[in-house]
Design a protein around this motif. Structure first.
Motif, PDB file in Angstrom:
ATOM      1  N   ASN A  74       2.679   8.416   3.493  1.00  0.00           N
ATOM      2  CA  ASN A  74       3.045   8.920   2.159  1.00  0.00           C
ATOM      3  C   ASN A  74       3.756   7.838   1.346  1.00  0.00           C
ATOM      4  O   ASN A  74       3.527   7.700   0.144  1.00  0.00           O
ATOM      5  N   LEU A  75       4.624   7.067   2.000  1.00  0.00           N
ATOM      6  CA  LEU A  75       5.312   5.981   1.302  1.00  0.00           C
ATOM      7  C   LEU A  75       4.330   4.900   0.865  1.00  0.00           C
ATOM      8  O   LEU A  75       4.458   4.336  -0.233  1.00  0.00           O
ATOM      9  N   LEU A  76       3.341   4.605   1.705  1.00  0.00           N
ATOM     10  CA  LEU A  76       2.331   3.604   1.336  1.00  0.00           C
ATOM     11  C   LEU A  76       1.505   4.071   0.132  1.00  0.00           C
ATOM     12  O   LEU A  76       1.210   3.293  -0.775  1.00  0.00           O
ATOM     13  N   ARG A  77       1.133   5.360   0.127  1.00  0.00           N
ATOM     14  CA  ARG A  77       0.387   5.909  -1.017  1.00  0.00           C
ATOM     15  C   ARG A  77       1.235   5.871  -2.283  1.00  0.00           C
ATOM     16  O   ARG A  77       0.754   5.531  -3.363  1.00  0.00           O
ATOM     17  N   LEU A  78       2.497   6.188  -2.158  1.00  0.00           N
ATOM     18  CA  LEU A  78       3.393   6.148  -3.309  1.00  0.00           C
ATOM     19  C   LEU A  78       3.510   4.723  -3.835  1.00  0.00           C
ATOM     20  O   LEU A  78       3.487   4.498  -5.050  1.00  0.00           O
ATOM     21  N   LYS A  81       0.365   3.809  -5.738  1.00  0.00           N
ATOM     22  CA  LYS A  81       0.305   4.513  -7.016  1.00  0.00           C
ATOM     23  C   LYS A  81       1.256   3.889  -8.024  1.00  0.00           C
ATOM     24  O   LYS A  81       0.900   3.702  -9.201  1.00  0.00           O
ATOM     25  N   LEU A  82       2.470   3.559  -7.589  1.00  0.00           N
ATOM     26  CA  LEU A  82       3.438   2.955  -8.495  1.00  0.00           C
ATOM     27  C   LEU A  82       3.018   1.545  -8.910  1.00  0.00           C
ATOM     28  O   LEU A  82       3.213   1.158 -10.067  1.00  0.00           O
ATOM     29  N   SER A  83       2.450   0.794  -7.977  1.00  0.00           N
ATOM     30  CA  SER A  83       2.052  -0.577  -8.308  1.00  0.00           C
ATOM     31  C   SER A  83       0.855  -0.613  -9.253  1.00  0.00           C
ATOM     32  O   SER A  83       0.696  -1.556 -10.020  1.00  0.00           O
ATOM     33  N   GLY A  90      -3.831   6.422  -4.294  1.00  0.00           N
ATOM     34  CA  GLY A  90      -3.498   5.989  -2.958  1.00  0.00           C
ATOM     35  C   GLY A  90      -4.316   6.623  -1.865  1.00  0.00           C
ATOM     36  O   GLY A  90      -4.082   6.366  -0.695  1.00  0.00           O
ATOM     37  N   TYR A  91      -5.284   7.471  -2.205  1.00  0.00           N
ATOM     38  CA  TYR A  91      -6.078   8.148  -1.186  1.00  0.00           C
ATOM     39  C   TYR A  91      -7.376   7.426  -0.861  1.00  0.00           C
ATOM     40  O   TYR A  91      -8.084   7.810   0.028  1.00  0.00           O
TER      41      TYR A  91
END
Length: 95
Positions: A74-78, A81-83, A90-91
């Motif tokens: 979840n942190l990697l997807r976040l 998405k933020l970057s 992120g999926y």
């Protein structure tokens, strides 16, 4: 007979100043003993507090380390998405 009833009253030749000095000396000795006991208790409490704070930090770090695998994706997807500014969710492939 009077000494058996009131032992302090049997000493009639002791002056009031002597009695006050004796009481003050007893009081000072009791206060010093209480002060020494309080200092020792304070030192023991501080030593116990040091040990407990490191224990709490250790348990907190272990909790984060053990749960990290569950929320790392979840942190990697976040992060992706933020970057990307919200473009990439992120999926998978970009839409």
């Amino acid at each position: 007979a009077v000494a058996a009833v009131a032992p302090g009253a049997a000493v009639a030749d002791e002056s009031a100043e002597d009695m006050v000095a004796r009481i003050a000396a007893n009081s000072a000795a009791a206060n010093e003993a209480a002060r020494a006991k309080a200092e020792k208790a304070g030192a023991d409490k501080a030593k116990a507090k040091e040990g407990s704070s490191s224990l709490v930090l250790g348990v907190g770090a272990a909790g984060v380390a053990l749960t990290l695998p569950f929320f790392l994706p979840n942190l990697l997807r976040l992060g992706s998405k933020l970057s990307s500014g919200g473009e990439d969710d992120g999926y998978g492939a970009k839409k």
